[in-house]
Structure formats: structure tokens, C-alpha cells
Design a protein around this motif. Sequence first.
Motif, PDB file in Angstrom:
ATOM      1  N   MET A   1       0.826  -1.211   0.000  1.00 23.27           N
ATOM      2  CA  MET A   1       0.000   0.000   0.000  1.00 23.27           C
ATOM      3  C   MET A   1       0.863   1.265   0.000  1.00 23.27           C
ATOM      4  N   GLY A   2       1.937   1.221   0.785  1.00 21.95           N
ATOM      5  CA  GLY A   2       2.828   2.369   0.842  1.00 21.95           C
ATOM      6  C   GLY A   2       3.459   2.664  -0.509  1.00 21.95           C
ATOM      7  N   PHE A   3       3.855   1.594  -1.237  1.00 20.10           N
ATOM      8  CA  PHE A   3       4.461   1.780  -2.555  1.00 20.10           C
ATOM      9  C   PHE A   3       3.455   2.366  -3.539  1.00 20.10           C
ATOM     10  N   PHE A   4       2.200   1.918  -3.441  1.00 15.47           N
ATOM     11  CA  PHE A   4       1.156   2.455  -4.320  1.00 15.47           C
ATOM     12  C   PHE A   4       0.955   3.950  -4.071  1.00 15.47           C
ATOM     13  N   ILE A   5       0.892   4.356  -2.801  1.00 12.30           N
ATOM     14  CA  ILE A   5       0.715   5.775  -2.473  1.00 12.30           C
ATOM     15  C   ILE A   5       1.909   6.591  -2.957  1.00 12.30           C
ATOM     16  N   GLU A   6       3.110   6.023  -2.816  1.00 15.22           N
ATOM     17  CA  GLU A   6       4.323   6.708  -3.293  1.00 15.22           C
ATOM     18  C   GLU A   6       4.263   6.927  -4.798  1.00 15.22           C
ATOM     19  N   THR A   7       3.841   5.897  -5.528  1.00 19.49           N
ATOM     20  CA  THR A   7       3.708   6.014  -6.982  1.00 19.49           C
ATOM     21  C   THR A   7       2.630   7.014  -7.356  1.00 19.49           C
ATOM     22  N   LEU A   8       1.520   6.978  -6.618  1.00 23.52           N
ATOM     23  CA  LEU A   8       0.412   7.894  -6.882  1.00 23.52           C
ATOM     24  C   LEU A   8       0.831   9.343  -6.662  1.00 23.52           C
ATOM     25  N   LEU A   9       1.549   9.609  -5.575  1.00 23.90           N
ATOM     26  CA  LEU A   9       2.002  10.970  -5.293  1.00 23.90           C
ATOM     27  C   LEU A   9       2.987  11.452  -6.362  1.00 23.90           C
ATOM     28  N   GLY A  10       3.870  10.557  -6.786  1.00 24.81           N
ATOM     29  CA  GLY A  10       4.797  10.919  -7.854  1.00 24.81           C
ATOM     30  C   GLY A  10       4.077  11.273  -9.137  1.00 24.81           C
ATOM     31  N   GLY A  11       3.033  10.503  -9.469  1.00 29.33           N
ATOM     32  CA  GLY A  11       2.247  10.801 -10.657  1.00 29.33           C
ATOM     33  C   GLY A  11       1.509  12.122 -10.549  1.00 29.33           C
ATOM     34  N   LEU A  12       0.961  12.417  -9.380  1.00 29.02           N
ATOM     35  CA  LEU A  12       0.244  13.680  -9.188  1.00 29.02           C
ATOM     36  C   LEU A  12       1.182  14.875  -9.333  1.00 29.02           C
ATOM     37  N   MET A  13       2.380  14.768  -8.778  1.00 25.70           N
ATOM     38  CA  MET A  13       3.327  15.880  -8.873  1.00 25.70           C
ATOM     39  C   MET A  13       3.785  16.087 -10.321  1.00 25.70           C
ATOM     40  N   THR A  14       4.016  15.006 -11.043  1.00 22.18           N
ATOM     41  CA  THR A  14       4.356  15.122 -12.459  1.00 22.18           C
ATOM     42  C   THR A  14       3.182  15.679 -13.244  1.00 22.18           C
ATOM     43  N   GLY A  15       1.972  15.267 -12.880  1.00 26.73           N
ATOM     44  CA  GLY A  15       0.781  15.738 -13.573  1.00 26.73           C
ATOM     45  C   GLY A  15       0.571  17.228 -13.441  1.00 26.73           C
ATOM     46  N   VAL A  16       0.923  17.797 -12.292  1.00 26.38           N
ATOM     47  CA  VAL A  16       0.811  19.251 -12.111  1.00 26.38           C
ATOM     48  C   VAL A  16       1.713  19.975 -13.109  1.00 26.38           C
ATOM     49  N   LEU A  17       2.912  19.452 -13.318  1.00 25.99           N
ATOM     50  CA  LEU A  17       3.840  20.078 -14.267  1.00 25.99           C
ATOM     51  C   LEU A  17       3.337  19.923 -15.701  1.00 25.99           C
ATOM     52  N   TYR A  18       2.752  18.775 -16.021  1.00 29.32           N
ATOM     53  CA  TYR A  18       2.146  18.606 -17.342  1.00 29.32           C
ATOM     54  C   TYR A  18       1.003  19.603 -17.540  1.00 29.32           C
ATOM     55  N   ALA A  19       0.193  19.764 -16.495  1.00 27.16           N
ATOM     56  CA  ALA A  19      -0.922  20.705 -16.579  1.00 27.16           C
ATOM     57  C   ALA A  19      -0.423  22.123 -16.803  1.00 27.16           C
ATOM     58  N   LEU A  20       0.711  22.458 -16.209  1.00 23.61           N
ATOM     59  CA  LEU A  20       1.276  23.789 -16.352  1.00 23.61           C
ATOM     60  C   LEU A  20       1.645  24.067 -17.807  1.00 23.61           C
ATOM     61  N   ILE A  21       2.285  23.096 -18.444  1.00 18.12           N
ATOM     62  CA  ILE A  21       2.633  23.273 -19.860  1.00 18.12           C
ATOM     63  C   ILE A  21       1.375  23.255 -20.722  1.00 18.12           C
ATOM     64  N   GLY A  22       0.431  22.363 -20.385  1.00 13.12           N
ATOM     65  CA  GLY A  22      -0.808  22.299 -21.146  1.00 13.12           C
ATOM     66  C   GLY A  22      -1.590  23.595 -21.099  1.00 13.12           C
ATOM     67  N   LEU A  23      -1.504  24.308 -19.983  1.00 12.83           N
ATOM     68  CA  LEU A  23      -2.202  25.580 -19.874  1.00 12.83           C
ATOM     69  C   LEU A  23      -1.708  26.583 -20.909  1.00 12.83           C
ATOM     70  N   GLY A  24      -0.423  26.532 -21.215  1.00 10.29           N
ATOM     71  CA  GLY A  24       0.095  27.433 -22.247  1.00 10.29           C
ATOM     72  C   GLY A  24      -0.584  27.201 -23.582  1.00 10.29           C
ATOM     73  N   PHE A  25      -0.784  25.925 -23.939  1.00 10.96           N
ATOM     74  CA  PHE A  25      -1.503  25.608 -25.173  1.00 10.96           C
ATOM     75  C   PHE A  25      -2.942  26.127 -25.124  1.00 10.96           C
ATOM     76  N   VAL A  26      -3.606  25.888 -23.985  1.00  8.92           N
ATOM     77  CA  VAL A  26      -5.015  26.260 -23.857  1.00  8.92           C
ATOM     78  C   VAL A  26      -5.193  27.777 -23.943  1.00  8.92           C
ATOM     79  N   LEU A  27      -4.326  28.543 -23.288  1.00 11.37           N
ATOM     80  CA  LEU A  27      -4.461  29.998 -23.274  1.00 11.37           C
ATOM     81  C   LEU A  27      -4.355  30.572 -24.676  1.00 11.37           C
ATOM     82  N   ILE A  28      -3.357  30.127 -25.447  1.00  7.11           N
ATOM     83  CA  ILE A  28      -3.184  30.628 -26.805  1.00  7.11           C
ATOM     84  C   ILE A  28      -4.357  30.211 -27.677  1.00  7.11           C
ATOM     85  N   PHE A  29      -4.812  28.960 -27.504  1.00 10.38           N
ATOM     86  CA  PHE A  29      -5.922  28.482 -28.334  1.00 10.38           C
ATOM     87  C   PHE A  29      -7.201  29.261 -28.045  1.00 10.38           C
ATOM     88  N   LYS A  30      -7.434  29.576 -26.765  1.00 16.85           N
ATOM     89  CA  LYS A  30      -8.642  30.314 -26.410  1.00 16.85           C
ATOM     90  C   LYS A  30      -8.612  31.738 -26.967  1.00 16.85           C
TER      91      LYS A  30
END
Length: 307
Positions: A1-30
Motif C-alpha cells: 500500500m505504501g508503494f502504491f501511495i508513493e507512486t500515486l504521489l509521484g504521478g500527481l506531482m508530475t501531472g501538475v507540471l504537465y498541466a502547467l505546460i498544457g495551460l500554455g496551449f489552452v491559453l493561446i488556443f482560447k
Amino acid sequence: MGFFIETLLGGLMTGVLYALIGLGFVLIFKASGVFNFAQGAMVLVAALAMARFSAWAIELTGSMLFGNVIAFFMSVAFMIALAIAIERLVLRHLVNQELTTLLMATLGITYVLDGLGQTVFGSSVYTIDVGMPKEPLFLFQDVFEGGILLNPDDLIAALVGAALVAALALLFQYTKVGRALRAVADDHQAAQSVGIPLGRIWVVVWSVAGVVALVAGIVWGSKLGVQFSLSTVALRALPVVILGGLTSVPGAILGGLIIGVGEKLSEVYLGSFVGGGIEVWFAYALALLVLLVRPEGLFGEKHIDRV
């Protein structure tokens, strides 16, 4: 369970950075209704500016903290100046043109920015050191055997990215600029007819996208080093905007989190079945599946053509 939570947290932190770059695309497109292929080049140029300004400012002041603060504001000013130049030299002359023309213009801007980065800042590999701690943390050791491993630099980067994402979401949902942006995205001519200055809106949006690119460039540059392959990081955000929808700020956020978590979990739990490297192509496979079911993305606007 601990390993799963560790993997999940790592994915969430990476996902925030992906969202940050994705926002640049969305802003220009809008703002323009066109997909901005130059977003990756903007991340690269912003990271190069921060790396070079930081080295100069730290040497001048003798302090990493003050040097990085000065370099950050210098880089922000540089990206705003770049946005003004793009509007004056390119976008102003393409008002009410076909979307294909605007798309080709962003491709041209990409190559110009790549060349500009080499000319102004050089082609060497640089480093960005903003003083984030590198020593890994082990949390909840009393709950899970061995604890949960967490990299503090990833956590700080995710928190900064989340704060910026939240600020942008509020800005474009509840401010006058946000309303003007939505009007411009719907119809350029109609927005101009009610007094919305299209050129000024484009400058604002490209400036905000430049600041977003700067933050993303600092984060990824501190991880990977500032090199010209950094511009390909933006390609990792393409499935994010496809999944969330090109017109949706919340969609970019949720899409980034889904992609980040999905990549980590699939690599850990499915990699042994389908072979290594699933983290590289998982996001694109997921985006393809979403396109087959919902072409406009999870939160994108549906377009119904009546004939």
C-alpha cells in the motif's frame, strides 16, 4: 500500500507540471483559436533566459537567493517583450485570417525562437539551481514499512505549479481579462465590434503563456538541464490538452493529473506485462482512445454544424 501511495504521489506531482505546460496551449488556443506549436520553443527560450540571467545575477550579487530573484524578474520582462514583439511583427498582420495561416505562423515562430535562443544565449548545456533541497524525504515510516519516499524538489515544484494553475484559473474565469479572452475566442470580429482590443488581448495572453513557459522551463531545466531537447518536453503535454479539451482550463488541469498518474501507475504495474517504456507512449494511447469516443476532449466545447 505504501508503494502504491508513493507512486500515486509521484504521478500527481508530475501531472501538475504537465498541466502547467498544457495551460500554455489552452491559453493561446482560447485567444486565437489556433494550436500554438511554439509553446515548446517558449519553454526552451524561457529556461535559457533564466539560466543565463541567473549566472550573471548570482555573480554580480554574490547571493544565490537574490541572484535568482533578479534573474526571474529579468526573465519575466524578457518573455513579455517577446510577446509584444510576436504581436507587433506577426499576429497584428494576421487578424481575421484563416486558422491555417495562424497555425503556420506558430510553426514559423517556433523556428525563429529556436534560432533566437542559440544566437542570444548560446547552444551549451546550462544548469538552473534555484536552491531547492535534493535530500529525499521518508514519510509515514510508522504507518508503512520503509515509509513513503518523496523528493522535496518535486514537491516544491508541484506546489508552485499548483499555485500558478489556480491563479490562472481564477484570472481567466472571474476577471475582465478573462471575459474578454472568452469573447475573442468565440469570434474575433464580434469582439472587436464591441470595443475589445484584439492586439492587447493577444499580448496579455502570450505574456501569460510566456510566464507559464518560464515556470515550466525552470522546473524542467533544474531536473534535466537547459538544453535544446527541452523543447520536446512540451510534446509530453499534447495528450493533456487532447484529453482535457483545447478550450478548457479545468480540463488542462485534470488532464495533466490523469496523464501523470496514469503514466506512473502503468509503468509500475503494467510494464512487466507489455514491456518497458510504457510510460513513453501510454499518454498518447489514452488520448487516442478519448478522441475516438469524445473528439472534443473531456471538457472541450462541442461544435454542432447545422446544414
